[in-house]
Design a protein around this motif. Structure first.
Motif, PDB file in Angstrom:
ATOM      1  N   ASP A 168       0.832  -1.211   0.000  1.00  0.00           N
ATOM      2  CA  ASP A 168       0.000   0.000   0.000  1.00  0.00           C
ATOM      3  C   ASP A 168       0.863   1.256   0.000  1.00  0.00           C
ATOM      4  O   ASP A 168       0.589   2.221  -0.738  1.00  0.00           O
ATOM      5  N   ALA A 169       1.919   1.256   0.813  1.00  0.00           N
ATOM      6  CA  ALA A 169       2.806   2.424   0.875  1.00  0.00           C
ATOM      7  C   ALA A 169       3.536   2.624  -0.441  1.00  0.00           C
ATOM      8  O   ALA A 169       3.702   3.760  -0.913  1.00  0.00           O
ATOM      9  N   ALA A 170       3.984   1.518  -1.067  1.00  0.00           N
ATOM     10  CA  ALA A 170       4.674   1.625  -2.362  1.00  0.00           C
ATOM     11  C   ALA A 170       3.754   2.218  -3.414  1.00  0.00           C
ATOM     12  O   ALA A 170       4.180   3.011  -4.265  1.00  0.00           O
ATOM     13  N   ALA A 171       2.477   1.821  -3.386  1.00  0.00           N
ATOM     14  CA  ALA A 171       1.522   2.370  -4.355  1.00  0.00           C
ATOM     15  C   ALA A 171       1.334   3.866  -4.146  1.00  0.00           C
ATOM     16  O   ALA A 171       1.248   4.634  -5.120  1.00  0.00           O
ATOM     17  N   ARG A 172       1.260   4.307  -2.890  1.00  0.00           N
ATOM     18  CA  ARG A 172       1.124   5.749  -2.625  1.00  0.00           C
ATOM     19  C   ARG A 172       2.351   6.510  -3.113  1.00  0.00           C
ATOM     20  O   ARG A 172       2.238   7.587  -3.720  1.00  0.00           O
ATOM     21  N   ILE A 173       3.534   5.964  -2.853  1.00  0.00           N
ATOM     22  CA  ILE A 173       4.766   6.608  -3.305  1.00  0.00           C
ATOM     23  C   ILE A 173       4.811   6.654  -4.825  1.00  0.00           C
ATOM     24  O   ILE A 173       5.194   7.666  -5.422  1.00  0.00           O
ATOM     25  N   ARG A 175       2.296   6.749  -6.924  1.00  0.00           N
ATOM     26  CA  ARG A 175       1.369   7.779  -7.427  1.00  0.00           C
ATOM     27  C   ARG A 175       1.955   9.171  -7.223  1.00  0.00           C
ATOM     28  O   ARG A 175       1.860  10.036  -8.101  1.00  0.00           O
ATOM     29  N   PHE A 176       2.582   9.391  -6.081  1.00  0.00           N
ATOM     30  CA  PHE A 176       3.150  10.714  -5.790  1.00  0.00           C
ATOM     31  C   PHE A 176       4.276  11.057  -6.759  1.00  0.00           C
ATOM     32  O   PHE A 176       4.369  12.181  -7.256  1.00  0.00           O
ATOM     33  N   LEU A 177       5.137  10.079  -7.039  1.00  0.00           N
ATOM     34  CA  LEU A 177       6.297  10.323  -7.901  1.00  0.00           C
ATOM     35  C   LEU A 177       5.986  10.121  -9.380  1.00  0.00           C
ATOM     36  O   LEU A 177       6.818  10.456 -10.229  1.00  0.00           O
ATOM     37  N   GLY A 178       4.822   9.541  -9.680  1.00  0.00           N
ATOM     38  CA  GLY A 178       4.464   9.294 -11.075  1.00  0.00           C
ATOM     39  C   GLY A 178       5.283   8.176 -11.691  1.00  0.00           C
ATOM     40  O   GLY A 178       5.669   8.266 -12.854  1.00  0.00           O
ATOM     41  N   VAL A 179       5.535   7.116 -10.915  1.00  0.00           N
ATOM     42  CA  VAL A 179       6.307   5.988 -11.426  1.00  0.00           C
ATOM     43  C   VAL A 179       5.475   4.717 -11.321  1.00  0.00           C
ATOM     44  O   VAL A 179       4.578   4.602 -10.478  1.00  0.00           O
ATOM     45  N   ASP A 180       5.798   3.764 -12.176  1.00  0.00           N
ATOM     46  CA  ASP A 180       5.127   2.478 -12.198  1.00  0.00           C
ATOM     47  C   ASP A 180       5.889   1.536 -11.270  1.00  0.00           C
ATOM     48  O   ASP A 180       6.902   0.952 -11.661  1.00  0.00           O
ATOM     49  N   VAL A 181       5.413   1.375 -10.038  1.00  0.00           N
ATOM     50  CA  VAL A 181       6.157   0.595  -9.057  1.00  0.00           C
ATOM     51  C   VAL A 181       6.154  -0.892  -9.411  1.00  0.00           C
ATOM     52  O   VAL A 181       7.099  -1.618  -9.073  1.00  0.00           O
ATOM     53  N   VAL A 182       5.109  -1.352 -10.086  1.00  0.00           N
ATOM     54  CA  VAL A 182       5.071  -2.757 -10.489  1.00  0.00           C
ATOM     55  C   VAL A 182       6.164  -3.040 -11.518  1.00  0.00           C
ATOM     56  O   VAL A 182       6.907  -4.027 -11.415  1.00  0.00           O
ATOM     57  N   ALA A 183       6.308  -2.140 -12.507  1.00  0.00           N
ATOM     58  CA  ALA A 183       7.355  -2.309 -13.522  1.00  0.00           C
ATOM     59  C   ALA A 183       8.734  -2.191 -12.897  1.00  0.00           C
ATOM     60  O   ALA A 183       9.656  -2.931 -13.270  1.00  0.00           O
ATOM     61  N   GLN A 184       8.899  -1.283 -11.962  1.00  0.00           N
ATOM     62  CA  GLN A 184      10.191  -1.137 -11.288  1.00  0.00           C
ATOM     63  C   GLN A 184      10.585  -2.417 -10.572  1.00  0.00           C
ATOM     64  O   GLN A 184      11.725  -2.866 -10.647  1.00  0.00           O
ATOM     65  N   LYS A 185       9.630  -3.017  -9.864  1.00  0.00           N
ATOM     66  CA  LYS A 185       9.905  -4.256  -9.136  1.00  0.00           C
ATOM     67  C   LYS A 185      10.261  -5.372 -10.116  1.00  0.00           C
ATOM     68  O   LYS A 185      11.184  -6.161  -9.877  1.00  0.00           O
ATOM     69  N   ARG A 186       9.526  -5.439 -11.235  1.00  0.00           N
ATOM     70  CA  ARG A 186       9.797  -6.476 -12.234  1.00  0.00           C
ATOM     71  C   ARG A 186      11.183  -6.295 -12.847  1.00  0.00           C
ATOM     72  O   ARG A 186      11.955  -7.257 -12.954  1.00  0.00           O
ATOM     73  N   ASP A 187      11.535  -5.073 -13.223  1.00  0.00           N
ATOM     74  CA  ASP A 187      12.831  -4.825 -13.850  1.00  0.00           C
ATOM     75  C   ASP A 187      13.979  -5.070 -12.887  1.00  0.00           C
ATOM     76  O   ASP A 187      15.068  -5.486 -13.302  1.00  0.00           O
ATOM     77  N   ALA A 188      13.749  -4.816 -11.588  1.00  0.00           N
ATOM     78  CA  ALA A 188      14.813  -5.015 -10.604  1.00  0.00           C
ATOM     79  C   ALA A 188      15.258  -6.466 -10.550  1.00  0.00           C
ATOM     80  O   ALA A 188      16.408  -6.759 -10.211  1.00  0.00           O
TER      81      ALA A 188
END
Length: 270
Positions: A168-173, A175-188
């Motif tokens: 939940d916190a990652a999703a809020r971050i 949205r705030f930063l305008g980044v796709d956290v799911v894609a970031q996690k996958r690429d990592a």
């Protein structure tokens, strides 16, 4: 009469990315004390895994810790018995390193042009730092500096997003930063991105660990990341205060249990 000037051309996407990365990398220098005080460390099991995948002990090994920052990983490598040299490009981070670890050697430099002789290291390590390098340069540099049989070890603390409050916190971050956290996690987790040239054969391991910290430490940790450091202060402050309110619903005693999955990649030089 003023002669009209042609518009300045926009940078190419690749140049824009490079400029953005440079600004983000340099942002840490103004927040080095905050970084040192609040960033998470690494568990002993991580270094056990480094030794296992490298096929040799850190004790007595010549280790070059690149992008050492304030020395979080460098100190742990030293405690494992390594003969460790830190390499750090940033003046602010290097100054904080020297303040906190005056007994350990540090030189200024980058992974793209290591200030070291060839075949001089048993290990080269990058804790939270490989993504700041240009792999077209840092891969050949690592192979130049490593001794035969030496190992390049890269690792990152990543949020354990199978934990509900962390997701939940990652999703809020995001949205705030305008980044796709799911894609970031996958690429990592894509080992091929660590060396697009394919010259290195990485073994992969994940190590889970956690720490319990006051909510102020947790929020300062978030704020020490480059994307937040480059965000206008009023927006950053407002977001972190909103985040405090969210977190107090989950941790009413004000002690946050952070859970991390450390992604470790190790490649051995033939």
């Amino acid at each position: 009469m003023t002669t009209p000037q042609p518009p300045c051309p926009s940078p190419s996407p690749s140049l824009a990315r490079a400029l953005s990365n440079t600004a983000r990398a340099h942002s840490f220098n103004s927040a080095a004390a905050q970084y040192a005080a609040n960033r998470p460390s690494y568990p002993p099991a991580l270094f056990d895994a480094v030794e296992e995948l490298a096929g040799r002990s850190l004790s007595g090994a010549r280790v070059v810790d690149v992008g050492a920052g304030t020395g979080i990983a460098t100190a742990l490598l030293h405690a494992r018995g390594a003969d460790v040299l830190a390499v750090e490009p940033g003046a602010g981070m290097a100054a904080e390193f020297r303040r906190g670890l005056p007994q350990l050697p540090i030189v200024r430099g980058t992974g793209d042009a290591l200030p070291l002789a060839g075949a001089s290291a048993d290990f080269i390590t990058y804790a939270q730092a490989w993504h700041w390098t240009d792999t077209a340069r840092s891969v050949p540099e690592a192979l130049r500096v490593l001794r035969p049989g030496g190992a390049l070890a890269l690792w990152w603390n990543g949020d354990a997003r199978d934990v509900d409050w962390i997701a939940d916190a990652a999703a809020r971050i995001g949205r705030f930063l305008g980044v796709d956290v799911v894609a970031q996690k996958r690429d990592a987790g894509r080992t091929e991105l660590a060396d697009p040239s394919g010259r290195l054969r990485f073994s992969r391991r994940e190590v889970r660990w956690s720490r319990r910290v006051p909510i102020d430490t947790h929020l300062a940790n978030i704020g020490s990341h480059s994307a937040f450091l480059l965000t206008p202060e009023d927006r950053r402050t407002a977001f972190l205060e909103e985040e405090r309110a969210h977190l107090l619903k989950v941790f009413p005693d004000g002690i946050v249990e952070e859970t991390y999955d450390v992604l470790l990649l190790v490649a051995r030089k033939p």
